[in-house]
Motif scaffolding. Structure first.
Motif, PDB file in Angstrom:
ATOM      1  N   GLU A 100      44.754 -60.190  38.822  1.00  0.00           N
ATOM      2  CA  GLU A 100      44.197 -60.669  40.140  1.00  0.00           C
ATOM      3  C   GLU A 100      45.293 -61.113  41.086  1.00  0.00           C
ATOM      4  O   GLU A 100      45.093 -60.911  42.130  1.00  0.00           O
ATOM      5  N   ALA A 101      46.465 -61.757  40.716  1.00  0.00           N
ATOM      6  CA  ALA A 101      47.453 -62.106  41.498  1.00  0.00           C
ATOM      7  C   ALA A 101      48.029 -60.749  41.781  1.00  0.00           C
ATOM      8  O   ALA A 101      48.669 -60.890  43.125  1.00  0.00           O
ATOM      9  N   LEU A 102      48.349 -59.774  41.157  1.00  0.00           N
ATOM     10  CA  LEU A 102      49.024 -58.568  41.699  1.00  0.00           C
ATOM     11  C   LEU A 102      48.207 -57.798  42.592  1.00  0.00           C
ATOM     12  O   LEU A 102      48.611 -57.459  43.495  1.00  0.00           O
ATOM     13  N   ARG A 103      46.832 -58.044  42.557  1.00  0.00           N
ATOM     14  CA  ARG A 103      45.888 -57.519  43.432  1.00  0.00           C
ATOM     15  C   ARG A 103      46.199 -58.176  44.684  1.00  0.00           C
ATOM     16  O   ARG A 103      46.175 -57.551  45.908  1.00  0.00           O
ATOM     17  N   HIS A 104      46.163 -59.612  45.009  1.00  0.00           N
ATOM     18  CA  HIS A 104      46.469 -60.255  45.915  1.00  0.00           C
ATOM     19  C   HIS A 104      47.885 -59.928  46.883  1.00  0.00           C
ATOM     20  O   HIS A 104      47.722 -59.880  47.942  1.00  0.00           O
ATOM     21  N   VAL A 105      48.715 -59.663  46.112  1.00  0.00           N
ATOM     22  CA  VAL A 105      49.947 -59.438  46.587  1.00  0.00           C
ATOM     23  C   VAL A 105      49.926 -58.075  47.168  1.00  0.00           C
ATOM     24  O   VAL A 105      50.524 -58.032  48.372  1.00  0.00           O
ATOM     25  N   GLU A 106      49.335 -57.053  46.492  1.00  0.00           N
ATOM     26  CA  GLU A 106      49.308 -55.718  47.161  1.00  0.00           C
ATOM     27  C   GLU A 106      48.364 -55.857  48.351  1.00  0.00           C
ATOM     28  O   GLU A 106      48.874 -55.070  49.216  1.00  0.00           O
ATOM     29  N   ALA A 107      47.301 -56.595  48.351  1.00  0.00           N
ATOM     30  CA  ALA A 107      46.426 -56.670  49.404  1.00  0.00           C
ATOM     31  C   ALA A 107      47.233 -57.477  50.723  1.00  0.00           C
ATOM     32  O   ALA A 107      47.183 -56.820  51.833  1.00  0.00           O
ATOM     33  N   SER A 108      47.964 -58.318  50.628  1.00  0.00           N
ATOM     34  CA  SER A 108      48.950 -59.037  51.608  1.00  0.00           C
ATOM     35  C   SER A 108      49.907 -57.832  52.111  1.00  0.00           C
ATOM     36  O   SER A 108      50.459 -57.778  53.382  1.00  0.00           O
ATOM     37  N   ARG A 109      50.520 -57.253  51.101  1.00  0.00           N
ATOM     38  CA  ARG A 109      51.429 -55.865  51.656  1.00  0.00           C
ATOM     39  C   ARG A 109      50.798 -55.010  52.581  1.00  0.00           C
ATOM     40  O   ARG A 109      51.522 -54.739  53.563  1.00  0.00           O
TER      41      ARG A 109
END
Length: 144
Positions: A118-127
């Motif tokens: 879930e954290a990785l998904r948030h980081v990719e979305a912000s990128r």
């Protein structure tokens, strides 16, 4: 030829069918009455004999509430969980507590893995939001 729809059976349905087989009914008769294949009944019986009614879970991903309840049950202290499921009897108590501890560790790792996904998904979305076309480069090119 028409494509056959995949049927999903509840745990209660599977358990009822297996109990009928274990009570002495013929697999062929149960399969014909329920409209399912004999191979499926054999598989359900094997799962039931190996892991009890809990091994007869429906196919696919469980609803989120069910998944969290299972994880919470695995994270209970070993002695409480062992008593709840009746695993501790005589010489098997050490092996049962070791097995339950390993299940707890696996459940904890699954929770951590879900968190990091879930954290990785948030980081990719912000990128994706920040790095669109027309953005400025980190430094200007030299005009010399």
């Amino acid at each position: 030829m028409a494509r056959q729809r995949i049927r999903i059976f509840s745990r209660e349905f599977k358990e009822t069918a297996v109990r009928r087989i274990l009570a002495g009914e013929k697999i062929r008769a149960v399969a014909a009455e329920l409209g399912i294949g004999r191979r499926l009944l054999y598989a359900w019986r094997d799962y039931y004999e190996q892991g009890g009614a809990d091994a007869l879970v429906p196919r696919g991903r469980p609803p989120r509430a069910v998944a969290w309840a299972r994880r919470r049950a695995l994270l209970q202290p070993p002695s409480r969980q062992a008593r709840a499921y009746g695993h501790v009897t005589g010489d098997d108590s050490a092996r049962a507590s070791q097995f339950i501890e390993l299940e707890r560790k696996v459940a904890q790792q699954a929770l951590e893995l879900d968190f990091f996904k879930e954290a990785l998904r948030h980081v990719e979305a912000s990128r994706r939001r920040n790095g669109g076309s027309g953005a400025h480069a980190s430094s200007r090119s030299s005009t010399r």
